[in-house]
Design a protein around this motif. Structure first.
Motif, PDB file in Angstrom:
ATOM      1  N   GLY A 318       0.807  -1.206   0.000  1.00 27.41           N
ATOM      2  CA  GLY A 318       0.000   0.000   0.000  1.00 27.41           C
ATOM      3  C   GLY A 318       0.842   1.258   0.000  1.00 27.41           C
ATOM      4  N   VAL A 319       1.918   1.244   0.770  1.00 29.72           N
ATOM      5  CA  VAL A 319       2.840   2.389   0.771  1.00 29.72           C
ATOM      6  C   VAL A 319       3.484   2.539  -0.603  1.00 29.72           C
ATOM      7  N   THR A 320       3.886   1.414  -1.194  1.00 30.56           N
ATOM      8  CA  THR A 320       4.507   1.435  -2.522  1.00 30.56           C
ATOM      9  C   THR A 320       3.570   2.045  -3.554  1.00 30.56           C
ATOM     10  N   HIS A 321       2.291   1.696  -3.476  1.00 27.38           N
ATOM     11  CA  HIS A 321       1.322   2.221  -4.452  1.00 27.38           C
ATOM     12  C   HIS A 321       1.260   3.744  -4.399  1.00 27.38           C
ATOM     13  N   GLY A 322       1.334   4.306  -3.180  1.00 27.85           N
ATOM     14  CA  GLY A 322       1.347   5.763  -3.049  1.00 27.85           C
ATOM     15  C   GLY A 322       2.621   6.385  -3.596  1.00 27.85           C
ATOM     16  N   VAL A 323       3.748   5.728  -3.368  1.00 27.35           N
ATOM     17  CA  VAL A 323       5.038   6.226  -3.870  1.00 27.35           C
ATOM     18  C   VAL A 323       5.067   6.188  -5.398  1.00 27.35           C
ATOM     19  N   VAL A 324       4.523   5.134  -5.986  1.00 24.39           N
ATOM     20  CA  VAL A 324       4.470   5.022  -7.454  1.00 24.39           C
ATOM     21  C   VAL A 324       3.694   6.193  -8.040  1.00 24.39           C
ATOM     22  N   VAL A 325       2.550   6.502  -7.467  1.00 27.64           N
ATOM     23  CA  VAL A 325       1.737   7.622  -7.963  1.00 27.64           C
ATOM     24  C   VAL A 325       2.486   8.943  -7.780  1.00 27.64           C
ATOM     25  N   LEU A 326       3.211   9.083  -6.678  1.00 30.71           N
ATOM     26  CA  LEU A 326       4.008  10.293  -6.451  1.00 30.71           C
ATOM     27  C   LEU A 326       5.064  10.460  -7.542  1.00 30.71           C
ATOM     28  N   LEU A 327       5.764   9.391  -7.882  1.00 29.03           N
ATOM     29  CA  LEU A 327       6.791   9.456  -8.931  1.00 29.03           C
ATOM     30  C   LEU A 327       6.180   9.812 -10.280  1.00 29.03           C
ATOM     31  N   VAL A 328       5.031   9.233 -10.575  1.00 30.25           N
ATOM     32  CA  VAL A 328       4.346   9.557 -11.833  1.00 30.25           C
ATOM     33  C   VAL A 328       3.949  11.028 -11.857  1.00 30.25           C
ATOM     34  N   LEU A 329       3.450  11.543 -10.719  1.00 33.43           N
ATOM     35  CA  LEU A 329       3.072  12.951 -10.627  1.00 33.43           C
ATOM     36  C   LEU A 329       4.285  13.851 -10.886  1.00 33.43           C
ATOM     37  N   LEU A 330       5.418  13.508 -10.291  1.00 35.70           N
ATOM     38  CA  LEU A 330       6.621  14.339 -10.417  1.00 35.70           C
ATOM     39  C   LEU A 330       7.207  14.294 -11.825  1.00 35.70           C
ATOM     40  N   LEU A 331       7.126  13.140 -12.484  1.00 38.92           N
ATOM     41  CA  LEU A 331       7.822  12.940 -13.748  1.00 38.92           C
ATOM     42  C   LEU A 331       6.946  13.110 -14.987  1.00 38.92           C
ATOM     43  N   PHE A 332       5.680  12.729 -14.890  1.00 40.50           N
ATOM     44  CA  PHE A 332       4.869  12.656 -16.107  1.00 40.50           C
ATOM     45  C   PHE A 332       3.589  13.495 -16.084  1.00 40.50           C
ATOM     46  N   SER A 333       3.353  14.271 -15.028  1.00 42.76           N
ATOM     47  CA  SER A 333       2.083  14.997 -14.929  1.00 42.76           C
ATOM     48  C   SER A 333       1.801  15.949 -16.096  1.00 42.76           C
ATOM     49  N   PRO A 334       2.835  16.601 -16.718  1.00 45.21           N
ATOM     50  CA  PRO A 334       2.519  17.490 -17.848  1.00 45.21           C
ATOM     51  C   PRO A 334       1.798  16.778 -18.996  1.00 45.21           C
ATOM     52  N   TYR A 335       2.063  15.481 -19.166  1.00 42.36           N
ATOM     53  CA  TYR A 335       1.439  14.748 -20.270  1.00 42.36           C
ATOM     54  C   TYR A 335      -0.046  14.457 -20.001  1.00 42.36           C
TER      55      TYR A 335
END
Length: 544
Positions: A318-335
């Protein structure tokens, strides 16, 4: 914490990472979609997935619970945003977190067991209808459709703007829907929602560039960072003003999170959640998340199930799932700004279809019992009024139906031949009544009708071996019977009183008023006492 991870191996860690990655990828489109459907910006949903998801996994009472924004919250959050505004939604979510913590500390977690299934099915199906219908406008690409809190007004608004139908939006929505249907048939390793979102977005960019509404054209760009911590300006007036929506959020969040935890227990052998700890964890998460712009969160049944199916071993997933979404937000949110709204609509419609419990709905409906009435009333009120009204009305109806059934479960029989043939009913002065079932406020009228109004002068024996429960209303009825028998120069004898009812009569003093020497375990002893009392009274009358 050390005991929790005792025996935790590197292989377990790998399983948790894989499961957390899969659930994180699933949560991204759902988080944005639920936020948009709730009337807020898509990034608010992602903030909720990240912060609430991590905190619920760390602090909750279930090893496999995945928290975040859910479909069940969509109608109630949209209504709050429309009536109170976004900033007040955050405050109400914060207040709901406090309420959930209090509920957990008061150990109210077990109360979920007492919510009737028809009520849960009714409001869940009603929420599904609201979510599904709320996406019709985006699916068809309708323009300038005004949103309302009332279901019928929303349907009228869609009908009023149906002429703005956009066939390009429909083509993109159908592409996403096709992928949602076909992907699970081909593989279970890839989240259908992600494939549908990416595939239909790519289709729209290649075939219909700048022809249909997207997240970017509607909401602007999604920032690639978490917002700064913000504190609310609170006053007594504002707290009172926002208390009703806060209570609604807390109750729905508590119900859904505990239902999700129960589903997880059923899917994972040997798993058992702590319901009170789960409420506290949910409460803390909902107190922290609004400070970063996140919307209310709860346990997500579908994502929790995905977590377990993906091989999760502990809370690390569950913690990992939140971290994955955080990384996606930081790296790919403009797309993400290129995602069409028409791509989000089928995803939410599929969520609504899956959460509708249509088979259970029809099963209960076919019984044609009071449960069917409770189900229908809860469902219709959820759709046409609001969730709080629906749940309260459903619970009241279910409670009334339960009381009616329980009151009819008390059976009172006047014994015609008393044990062993020792005394016949014709024996003058002794009447024996056998009671079976709970004796409470809903059944005291039977005690009055069959015993108080029909007994004759003399000794009245009540056989209570099969009465498991007596409440204070029934105790008052017994007191009235005792007084009535005494006024007629008679006596009341109790046989086979069970421990719990006996303790109540001791506490209220009724046992002393009846006389402790008038309580017996065996019928033979009671009959002997009755005969002695009758003889004593006869001698007394002769002397007088």
């Amino acid at each position: 914490m050390l005991n929790r991870f005792k025996g935790y191996t590197f292989q377990d860690f790998r399983k948790d990472l894989v499961a957390g990655f899969i659930v994180g990828i699933v949560a991204i489109p759902l988080g944005m979609a639920f936020a948009i459907a709730s009337g807020v910006r898509p990034e608010n949903g992602l903030y909720t997935v990240i912060i609430a998801g991590i905190l619920i996994s760390l602090l909750g009472g279930s090893k496999y619970q995945i928290g975040g924004p859910t479909g069940a919250f969509v109608p109630i959050l949209l209504g709050i945003v429309m009536q109170y505004g976004f900033q007040n939604l955050l405050i109400a979510g914060f207040m709901a977190g406090i309420i959930l913590v209090i509920m957990g500390l008061l150990k109210w977690g077990s109360l979920i067991k007492y919510i009737p299934r028809p009520v849960i099915i009714g409001f869940t199906t009603g929420i599904a209808v609201i979510i599904f219908s709320g996406q019709i406008a985006n699916f068809l690409g309708l323009k300038k459709v005004e949103k309302h809190e009332e279901f019928h007004l929303n349907m009228m608004a869609i009908a009023d703007k149906i002429y703005t139908f956009n066939w390009q939006s429909v083509a993109v929505a159908l592409t996403c829907l096709f992928l949602l249907i076909i992907v699970p048939k081909m593989t279970t390793k890839i989240p259908p929602a992600l494939v549908g979102l990416l595939g239909s977005t790519l289709f729209a960019l290649l075939v219909f560039p700048d022809k249909i509404p997207t997240i970017g054209t509607t909401f602007g760009d999604i920032p690639n960072k978490l917002p700064e911590l913000q504190f609310f300006e609170l006053s007594v007036e504002k707290l009172v003003y926002l208390l009703p929506p806060a209570i609604a959020i807390a109750l729905l969040g508590g119900i859904e999170s505990l239902l999700s935890a129960m589903v997880a227990d059923g899917m994972k052998e040997g798993s058992k959640h702590d319901s009170n700890k789960e409420l506290v964890g949910q409460g803390i998460a909902n107190m922290v998340t609004p400070l970063f712009g996140g919307i209310p969160a709860t346990g997500a049944i579908a994502r929790t199930a995905t977590n377990i199916r993906s091989g999760a071993v502990s809370k690390v997933s569950g913690v990992t799932h939140g971290v994955v979404v955080l990384l996606v937000l930081l790296l790919f949110s403009p797309y993400a700004s290129h995602i069409p709204l028409a791509s989000m609509a089928p995803i939410l419609m599929a969520v609504a279809w899956n959460m509708s419990e249509r088979n259970q709905f029809m099963h209960v409906l076919k019984t044609k019992t009071m449960d069917s009435v409770v189900l229908l009333i809860t469902f219709l009120l959820t759709v046409f009024t609001d969730l709080a009204t629906a749940v309260i009305a459903g619970l009241i109806l279910a409670f009334a139906a339960f009381i009616r059934r329980m009151s009819s479960s008390l059976h009172i029989n006047k014994v015609q031949t008393i044990e062993n043939g020792m005394v016949q009913q014709e024996y003058e002065g002794i009447q024996v009544f056998t009671l079976s079932g709970p004796l409470f406020f809903g059944s005291t009228n039977q005690l009055e009708e069959h015993v108080s109004n029909k007994h004759k002068k003399g000794v009245v024996i009540l056989k209570l071996q099969n009465v498991p429960y007596i409440d204070t209303s029934a105790e008052a009825a017994l007191l009235s019977l005792t007084n009535k028998v005494t006024r007629q120069n008679g006596e009341l004898i109790i046989v086979g009183l069970q421990p719990d009812p006996k303790r109540l009569l001791e506490k209220t003093g009724l046992a002393g008023k009846i006389g402790h020497h008038h309580f017996f375990d065996r019928m033979e002893e009671a009959l002997q006492r009755a005969q002695t009392l009758l003889r004593t009274k006869e001698v007394s009358m002769n002397i007088s």
